[in-house]
Design a protein around this motif. Structure first.
Motif, PDB file in Angstrom:
ATOM      1  N   UNK A  68      19.674  20.863 -55.113  1.00 46.74           N
ATOM      2  CA  UNK A  68      19.484  21.121 -56.534  1.00 46.74           C
ATOM      3  C   UNK A  68      20.035  20.071 -57.477  1.00 46.74           C
ATOM      4  N   UNK A  69      20.530  18.958 -56.929  1.00 42.95           N
ATOM      5  CA  UNK A  69      20.998  17.863 -57.774  1.00 42.95           C
ATOM      6  C   UNK A  69      19.793  17.131 -58.343  1.00 42.95           C
ATOM      7  N   UNK A  70      19.952  16.562 -59.510  1.00 40.60           N
ATOM      8  CA  UNK A  70      18.882  15.805 -60.172  1.00 40.60           C
ATOM      9  C   UNK A  70      19.244  14.330 -60.211  1.00 40.60           C
ATOM     10  N   UNK A  71      18.342  13.505 -59.699  1.00 40.85           N
ATOM     11  CA  UNK A  71      18.573  12.064 -59.777  1.00 40.85           C
ATOM     12  C   UNK A  71      18.198  11.618 -61.175  1.00 40.85           C
ATOM     13  N   UNK A  72      19.154  11.013 -61.868  1.00 40.52           N
ATOM     14  CA  UNK A  72      18.947  10.600 -63.249  1.00 40.52           C
ATOM     15  C   UNK A  72      18.422   9.178 -63.353  1.00 40.52           C
ATOM     16  N   UNK A  73      18.961   8.275 -62.523  1.00 41.01           N
ATOM     17  CA  UNK A  73      18.476   6.900 -62.548  1.00 41.01           C
ATOM     18  C   UNK A  73      19.075   6.107 -61.409  1.00 41.01           C
TER      19      UNK A  73
END
Length: 110
Positions: A30-35
């Motif tokens: 559920x982690x979101x890769x931001x950049x």
């Protein structure tokens, strides 16, 4: 569950954790890769009012690669409220998760 501190994890032989496995694990958790910036990926996770952030190095030949992965494990312990040993067990089984997403991980020994 007792969360181990960084020193305890560091003295444990965690083996080599490829960044590809770590990134797939984070995505599934559920982690979101931001950049991605200069061979580092930035990930965030929101739980209630708390926001957690981690940096995953995308080059395993960095001198401090293991240290950065240990920091990721430490943060995951806090977020998931389980020991880094259990997280490592999940990472060992990440190839199964990858196939479930239509991906494959190739590990090449050098």
């Amino acid at each position: 569950m007792e969360i181990q501190n960084l020193d305890e994890i560091f003295t444990t032989d965690i083996g080599d954790i490829p960044y590809t496995k770590m990134c797939i694990y984070l995505e599934k958790a559920g982690w979101k890769k931001r950049k991605e910036v200069e061979n580092v990926s930035v990930w965030t996770y929101k739980e209630g009012d708390s926001v957690f952030g981690i940096f995953v190095p995308l080059r395993e030949d960095y001198v401090d690669y293991k240290n950065r992965i240990i920091e990721v494990l430490y943060t995951l312990q806090k977020v998931e409220n389980r020991s880094y040993i259990k997280i490592l067990e999940s990472l060992q089984d990440i190839s199964r998760l990858a196939r479930g997403s239509g991906r494959e991980i190739l590990e090449i020994d050098s």
